[in-house]
Write a protein that holds these residues in place. Structure first.
Motif, mmCIF file in Angstrom:
data_model
loop_
_atom_site.group_PDB
_atom_site.id
_atom_site.type_symbol
_atom_site.label_atom_id
_atom_site.label_comp_id
_atom_site.label_asym_id
_atom_site.label_seq_id
_atom_site.Cartn_x
_atom_site.Cartn_y
_atom_site.Cartn_z
ATOM 1 N N GLY B 64 0.943 -1.041 -0.109
ATOM 2 C CA GLY B 64 0.058 -0.053 0.112
ATOM 3 C C GLY B 64 0.915 1.207 0.145
ATOM 4 O O GLY B 64 0.277 2.202 0.025
ATOM 5 N N ALA B 65 2.156 1.191 -0.144
ATOM 6 C CA ALA B 65 2.893 2.413 -0.112
ATOM 7 C C ALA B 65 2.794 3.067 -1.467
ATOM 8 O O ALA B 65 3.123 4.289 -1.544
ATOM 9 N N LEU B 66 2.703 2.339 -2.623
ATOM 10 C CA LEU B 66 2.520 3.062 -3.920
ATOM 11 C C LEU B 66 1.165 2.712 -4.607
ATOM 12 O O LEU B 66 0.708 1.571 -4.216
ATOM 13 N N PHE B 67 0.550 3.424 -5.395
ATOM 14 C CA PHE B 67 -0.604 3.327 -6.090
ATOM 15 C C PHE B 67 -0.194 2.782 -7.426
ATOM 16 O O PHE B 67 0.540 3.323 -8.123
ATOM 17 N N LEU B 68 -1.087 1.930 -7.947
ATOM 18 C CA LEU B 68 -1.027 1.210 -9.208
ATOM 19 C C LEU B 68 -2.239 1.503 -10.329
ATOM 20 O O LEU B 68 -3.040 1.366 -9.788
ATOM 21 N N SER B 69 -1.870 2.599 -10.954
ATOM 22 C CA SER B 69 -3.157 2.901 -11.909
ATOM 23 C C SER B 69 -3.508 1.745 -12.630
ATOM 24 O O SER B 69 -2.777 0.538 -12.735
ATOM 25 N N SER B 70 -4.678 1.859 -13.605
ATOM 26 C CA SER B 70 -5.069 0.649 -14.223
ATOM 27 C C SER B 70 -4.369 0.378 -15.572
ATOM 28 O O SER B 70 -4.241 -0.770 -15.838
ATOM 29 N N SER B 71 -3.342 1.442 -15.681
ATOM 30 C CA SER B 71 -2.623 1.020 -16.926
ATOM 31 C C SER B 71 -1.227 0.721 -16.480
ATOM 32 O O SER B 71 -0.126 0.429 -17.288
ATOM 33 N N GLY B 72 -1.080 0.412 -15.213
ATOM 34 C CA GLY B 72 0.380 -0.040 -14.680
ATOM 35 C C GLY B 72 1.261 1.051 -14.094
ATOM 36 O O GLY B 72 2.331 0.741 -13.570
ATOM 37 N N ARG B 73 1.113 2.160 -14.424
ATOM 38 C CA ARG B 73 1.834 3.394 -13.796
ATOM 39 C C ARG B 73 1.820 3.400 -12.350
ATOM 40 O O ARG B 73 0.687 3.169 -11.774
ATOM 41 N N VAL B 74 2.790 3.752 -11.686
ATOM 42 C CA VAL B 74 2.928 3.609 -10.291
ATOM 43 C C VAL B 74 3.315 5.180 -9.891
ATOM 44 O O VAL B 74 4.002 6.045 -10.306
ATOM 45 N N SER B 75 2.675 5.616 -8.627
ATOM 46 C CA SER B 75 2.783 6.819 -7.969
ATOM 47 C C SER B 75 2.533 6.635 -6.573
ATOM 48 O O SER B 75 1.915 5.719 -6.157
ATOM 49 N N THR B 76 2.880 7.683 -5.977
ATOM 50 C CA THR B 76 2.672 7.392 -4.342
ATOM 51 C C THR B 76 0.967 7.967 -4.224
ATOM 52 O O THR B 76 0.514 8.714 -5.274
ATOM 53 N N PRO B 77 0.503 7.167 -3.292
ATOM 54 C CA PRO B 77 -1.018 7.487 -3.236
ATOM 55 C C PRO B 77 -1.475 8.746 -2.605
ATOM 56 O O PRO B 77 -0.558 9.709 -2.131
ATOM 57 N N GLU B 78 -2.750 9.466 -3.486
ATOM 58 C CA GLU B 78 -3.535 10.615 -2.960
ATOM 59 C C GLU B 78 -4.414 9.928 -1.987
ATOM 60 O O GLU B 78 -5.242 9.853 -2.636
ATOM 61 N N LEU B 79 -4.388 10.092 -0.679
ATOM 62 C CA LEU B 79 -5.490 9.523 0.038
ATOM 63 C C LEU B 79 -6.637 10.518 0.206
ATOM 64 O O LEU B 79 -6.777 11.617 0.398
ATOM 65 N N SER B 80 -7.838 9.746 -0.014
ATOM 66 C CA SER B 80 -9.168 10.473 0.333
ATOM 67 C C SER B 80 -9.052 10.731 1.970
ATOM 68 O O SER B 80 -8.516 10.032 2.631
ATOM 69 N N ASN B 81 -10.091 11.727 2.399
ATOM 70 C CA ASN B 81 -10.064 11.938 3.665
ATOM 71 C C ASN B 81 -10.673 10.770 4.580
ATOM 72 O O ASN B 81 -10.247 10.497 5.706
ATOM 73 N N ASP B 82 -11.475 10.086 3.581
ATOM 74 C CA ASP B 82 -11.867 8.559 4.395
ATOM 75 C C ASP B 82 -10.871 7.734 4.810
ATOM 76 O O ASP B 82 -10.921 7.142 5.814
ATOM 77 N N ARG B 83 -10.097 7.642 3.663
ATOM 78 C CA ARG B 83 -8.978 6.661 3.953
ATOM 79 C C ARG B 83 -7.962 7.145 5.100
ATOM 80 O O ARG B 83 -7.627 6.222 5.612
ATOM 81 N N ILE B 84 -7.519 8.337 4.736
ATOM 82 C CA ILE B 84 -6.934 8.862 6.139
ATOM 83 C C ILE B 84 -7.474 8.653 7.511
ATOM 84 O O ILE B 84 -6.687 8.150 8.381
ATOM 85 N N GLU B 85 -8.828 8.960 7.435
ATOM 86 C CA GLU B 85 -9.259 8.744 8.991
ATOM 87 C C GLU B 85 -9.461 7.166 9.368
ATOM 88 O O GLU B 85 -9.115 6.820 10.370
ATOM 89 N N GLU B 86 -9.510 6.575 8.196
ATOM 90 C CA GLU B 86 -9.398 4.917 8.469
ATOM 91 C C GLU B 86 -7.898 4.524 8.922
ATOM 92 O O GLU B 86 -7.955 3.682 9.948
ATOM 93 N N LEU B 87 -6.989 4.915 8.270
ATOM 94 C CA LEU B 87 -5.701 4.632 8.364
ATOM 95 C C LEU B 87 -5.452 5.138 9.969
ATOM 96 O O LEU B 87 -4.623 4.624 10.937
ATOM 97 N N ALA B 88 -5.903 6.333 10.337
ATOM 98 C CA ALA B 88 -5.768 6.939 11.707
ATOM 99 C C ALA B 88 -6.186 5.935 12.695
ATOM 100 O O ALA B 88 -5.600 5.738 13.901
ATOM 101 N N ALA B 89 -7.655 5.563 12.391
ATOM 102 C CA ALA B 89 -7.944 4.580 13.401
ATOM 103 C C ALA B 89 -7.274 3.092 13.425
ATOM 104 O O ALA B 89 -7.141 2.597 14.707
ATOM 105 N N LEU B 90 -6.774 3.009 12.424
ATOM 106 C CA LEU B 90 -5.958 1.804 12.626
ATOM 107 C C LEU B 90 -4.688 2.006 13.473
ATOM 108 O O LEU B 90 -4.379 1.062 14.076
ATOM 109 N N ARG B 91 -4.098 3.250 13.155
ATOM 110 C CA ARG B 91 -2.761 3.333 14.118
ATOM 111 C C ARG B 91 -3.412 3.287 15.457
ATOM 112 O O ARG B 91 -2.676 2.668 16.330
#
Lengths: 216, 216
Positions: B64-91
């Motif tokens: 989950g450290a990198l994001f894989l686009s549908s065409s296979g390109r990789v980039s660092t993820p741009e997290l949604s607010n929901d995802r950030i909150e969920e990861l904070a809850a996991l922490r």
DNA sequence: TGCCCGCATATGTGATCACATGGGAACATG
DNA sequence: CATGTTCCCATGTGATCACATATGCGGGCA
């Protein structure tokens, strides 16, 4: 044959197909602990070269589904008791939270589906089908947790299931129990009653029970 | 140059070296969210072919450290607010448990080390060094959690840190605060006092505070 | 009979190549 | 000036090859 992403096979990349198949096998306990895998063997089975086989294996190693020896050989992990207890604690931690988050969204249709799945679980138990039991048991849990709307948390729980897959096969294989899952009924009852403390307790018990009897 | 595992470079495989370096960069927030990476670019930077670059990237995608686009390109993820909150809850979930397990083993030497690290954290805050802050802050937490003797749980917590790396850089970069970390002092106090409820509360506050101010 | 050594081979690692394709720039068009 | 179109090349995917080495088996020796 240098065909890339051929439009048959549902347009899915080769390494993804290999990855998904192996992941399912491991999570469902179709492979015993300590079983060795080779890249060329995987490639031959899936009719691909070593490259996609390597990528699939690397990914599974990163998720803890496979163990990588110092010389690079891969095998399913043979977990120590300490590691099993720790993973059980992780299941409890994550799944209690997931169930708790799913509770306010658990309507009657979900409970019906859980009851149906639970009947299949009982059937697998009576048939002493270890793999079928693991598969339907995980389906029961995943169906509930999907309602929590917490994909990252669910992914982590599935990673733990994955790591426990081969071990669960070994444990349930030697368990030989025939009782249908009582904790599942407690979970469903708590969901019906909207009883959050009861739900947390039932999930915790269900998740940790089967792993307590190791101690050897 | 077809040299395999040359005995210089500490006898470490190429893909592992690439993996570790990229992982550290991402976890410490040295790369902003949404930054693109290419296999050939990575290969060129580390002077390896595409093969080890691909393996390293695959592994980071799996974590989950990198994001894989549908065409296979990789980039660092741009997290949604929901995802950030969920990861904070996991922490919160994971790190409260880790701290609680570390508490009975936390002797004075550990507390001294935590104090020392915390001084460096304060220094990074005063220098407005976002990357340095993230690095030393994580070192503070890891030093404590190592005492919990729970490697699988710690690995999961680090995976969450990894996923939050680029986002933390962006958040702290815009935060511009200068106060030293108060929650860290609360954690240390609770450790000294053997106060488990206080420790759990302090860790939960420390872990979730910085992520609350998003909401946009 | 048991143990150790050496060799053949199975296996992982990394490099390189061929190929399909998507992204983005340059250009055309309204 | 804005917008749609086309085309080239950067990029990911998979196959294949060369190479280093660990593994395991067989033979020799005590």
């Amino acid at each position: 044959m240098n065909t890339v992403a051929r439009s048959s096979d549902a347009d899915i990349s080769a390494h993804d197909r290999v990855y998904r198949t192996l992941r399912t096998r491991i999570m469902h306990g179709e492979i015993p602990p300590g079983a060795a895998l080779t890249l060329r063997g995987i490639g031959k089975e899936f009719d691909v070269s070593m490259t996609p086989a390597r990528e699939a294996v690397r990914r599974l190693v990163a998720e803890g589904a496979l163990f990588l020896s110092s010389s690079g050989r891969v095998s399913t992990p043979e977990l120590s008791n300490d590691r099993i207890e720790e993973l059980a604690a992780l299941r409890a931690l994550l799944e209690v939270e997931l169930a708790s988050r799913a509770l306010p969204r658990a309507h009657i249709a979900l409970i019906d589906r859980l009851n149906t799945i639970n009947m299949t679980v009982a059937e697998m138990v009576s048939k002493r089908d270890a793999v079928g039991y693991i598969r339907t048991n995980l389906e029961f849990h995943r169906t509930l947790y999907l309602r929590a709307q917490a994909p990252a948390m669910l992914a982590m729980a599935e990673t733990v299931w994955l790591q426990l897959g081969p071990t669960m096969r070994a444990l349930y294989g030697r368990l030989r129990r025939t009782e249908p899952p009582n904790n599942h009924r407690l979970i469903i009852s708590a969901l019906k009653a909207g009883d959050e403390p009861g739900l947390r307790l039932a999930v915790r018990s269900d998740v940790t029970q089967g792993l307590r009897l190791l101690a050897g």
